[in-house]
Design an enzyme around this catalytic site. Structure first.
Site, PDB file in Angstrom:
ATOM      1  N   CYS A  31     -59.873 -51.651  59.956  1.00 37.84           N
ATOM      2  CA  CYS A  31     -59.568 -50.640  59.178  1.00 37.84           C
ATOM      3  C   CYS A  31     -58.907 -49.544  59.574  1.00 37.84           C
ATOM      4  O   CYS A  31     -57.782 -49.565  60.070  1.00 37.84           O
ATOM      5  CB  CYS A  31     -60.934 -50.095  58.564  1.00 37.84           C
ATOM      6  SG  CYS A  31     -60.513 -49.546  56.775  1.00 37.84           S
ATOM      7  N   ARG A  51     -59.541 -45.369  45.979  1.00 38.53           N
ATOM      8  CA  ARG A  51     -59.862 -46.192  47.217  1.00 38.53           C
ATOM      9  C   ARG A  51     -60.202 -47.562  46.762  1.00 38.53           C
ATOM     10  O   ARG A  51     -60.419 -47.810  45.629  1.00 38.53           O
ATOM     11  CB  ARG A  51     -61.310 -45.560  47.721  1.00 38.53           C
ATOM     12  CG  ARG A  51     -61.164 -44.119  48.497  1.00 38.53           C
ATOM     13  CD  ARG A  51     -62.486 -43.761  49.213  1.00 38.53           C
ATOM     14  NE  ARG A  51     -62.642 -44.549  50.324  1.00 38.53           N
ATOM     15  CZ  ARG A  51     -61.745 -44.265  51.486  1.00 38.53           C
ATOM     16  NH1 ARG A  51     -60.853 -43.221  51.549  1.00 38.53           N
ATOM     17  NH2 ARG A  51     -61.844 -44.766  52.541  1.00 38.53           N
ATOM     18  N   HIS A  76     -64.923 -54.712  56.879  1.00 42.71           N
ATOM     19  CA  HIS A  76     -66.014 -54.223  57.665  1.00 42.71           C
ATOM     20  C   HIS A  76     -67.326 -54.832  57.507  1.00 42.71           C
ATOM     21  O   HIS A  76     -67.125 -55.925  56.818  1.00 42.71           O
ATOM     22  CB  HIS A  76     -66.604 -52.797  57.052  1.00 42.71           C
ATOM     23  CG  HIS A  76     -65.501 -51.648  57.224  1.00 42.71           C
ATOM     24  ND1 HIS A  76     -65.424 -51.086  58.417  1.00 42.71           N
ATOM     25  CD2 HIS A  76     -64.497 -51.204  56.543  1.00 42.71           C
ATOM     26  CE1 HIS A  76     -64.313 -50.219  58.300  1.00 42.71           C
ATOM     27  NE2 HIS A  76     -63.894 -50.269  57.171  1.00 42.71           N
TER      28      HIS A  76
HETATM   29  N1  GLN Z   1     -59.582 -43.515  56.407  1.00 43.42           N
HETATM   30  C1  GLN Z   1     -58.709 -44.755  56.168  1.00 43.42           C
HETATM   31  C2  GLN Z   1     -58.401 -45.051  54.853  1.00 43.42           C
HETATM   32  O1  GLN Z   1     -59.191 -44.390  54.016  1.00 43.42           O
HETATM   33  C3  GLN Z   1     -59.590 -45.952  56.891  1.00 43.42           C
HETATM   34  C4  GLN Z   1     -61.053 -45.897  56.125  1.00 43.42           C
HETATM   35  C5  GLN Z   1     -62.102 -46.872  57.058  1.00 43.42           C
HETATM   36  O2  GLN Z   1     -61.874 -47.106  58.360  1.00 43.42           O
HETATM   37  N2  GLN Z   1     -62.800 -47.541  56.332  1.00 43.42           N
HETATM   38  O3  GLN Z   1     -57.781 -45.829  54.479  1.00 43.42           O
END
Ligand code: GLN
Length: 244
Positions: free
Chosen positions: A92, A126, A190
């Site tokens: 990520c 998101r 993840h």
């Molecule tokens: N901050 C990055 C995003 O929002 C990665 C997020 C994460 O590692 N879960 O895309």
């Protein structure tokens, strides 16, 4: 064999239990008589020579902004290591910083280290939920959890990690997730990723053993619990329906 592992920014980039991936590498290596020598590589630390496996977890934009400029100082050594076939798993936020840049939610462009042929731009929403990937190149599936604002665009000809069966993946549009280059693997998954995807843990461990000059063959393990965990995760992803 002792496998030398370089864990980048363990105190900054570690969300959704990403550090659990290191525990899986250690347990699966030990089950085959190998040991892991894990070194944390933090701010202003040099990249040690002879690392067989690099690992970096995910993080919020804030943590990425804290490490990005320090990571660029390490870019040359990390690029050379990947070109010399060291294994590398990036998750990520760490995955995004292995590309050319990550433009974050605030519009700030964080420099990446250009190991993976891609760039990332944060979008207005998101992308969150369970994900199922088809990794035809390995004849396997990957199941995990994603939560990112970043939309990752692979360069033409770049190799994705998998085709999205359920979930958003790199950008919610291309139908692909992650990226592979030599023995470097980047993914948004993840969970942590490896407890529910033992085949992938072994693939990366084999790459690291090969780099260490050892026999990369790994005796199969029972993996009953791991298979069940994969199935539960895959079922949740399928329940999302389609590619969204
Ligand atoms: N901050 C990055 C995003 O929002 C990665 C997020 C994460 O590692 N879960 O895309």
């Amino acid at each position: 064999m002792t496998i030398r592992v370089g864990h980048l920014y363990p105190d900054y980039l570690n969300i959704y239990a990403d550090r659990g991936n290191i525990a899986v590498f250690a347990a699966r290596a030990r089950a085959r008589g190998h040991e892991l020598d894990v070194q944390a590589i933090g701010m202003s630390d040099p990249v040690p020579a002879g690392i067989d496996l690099f690992y970096v977890g995910g993080g919020q934009d804030r943590e990425q902004a804290l490490v990005a400029h320090d990571l660029v100082q390490k870019a040359g050594a990390l690029r050379d290591a990947v070109e010399a076939d060291a294994a590398f798993l990036a998750v990520c936020g760490g995955y995004q910083l292995l590309g050319r840049y990550y433009r974050d939610v605030a519009g700030e462009e964080l420099p990446g280290i250009g190991i993976l042929p891609l760039h990332t731009v944060a979008g207005p929403t998101r992308m969150i939920g369970d994900v199922l990937l088809d990794c035809a190149w390995a004849g396997q599936t990957l199941a995990g959890f994603e939560n990112h604002a970043g939309r990752t665009i692979l360069d033409p000809g770049a190799e994705p990690l998998g085709r999205v069966v359920n979930g958003f993946g790199n950008d919610g549009d291309s139908g692909f997730e992650g990226c592979r280059y030599r023995r470097a693997y980047g993914t948004y998954l993840h969970g942590p990723l490896l407890p529910r995807n033992p085949w992938f843990a072994d693939l990366v461990l084999s790459d690291a053993l090969r780099h260490a000059g050892a026999d990369p063959e790994l005796a199969p393990l029972a993996d009953e619990l791991e298979r069940q965990a994969h199935e539960v995760s895959a079922r949740r992803a399928r329940a999302r329906g389609g590619r969204r």
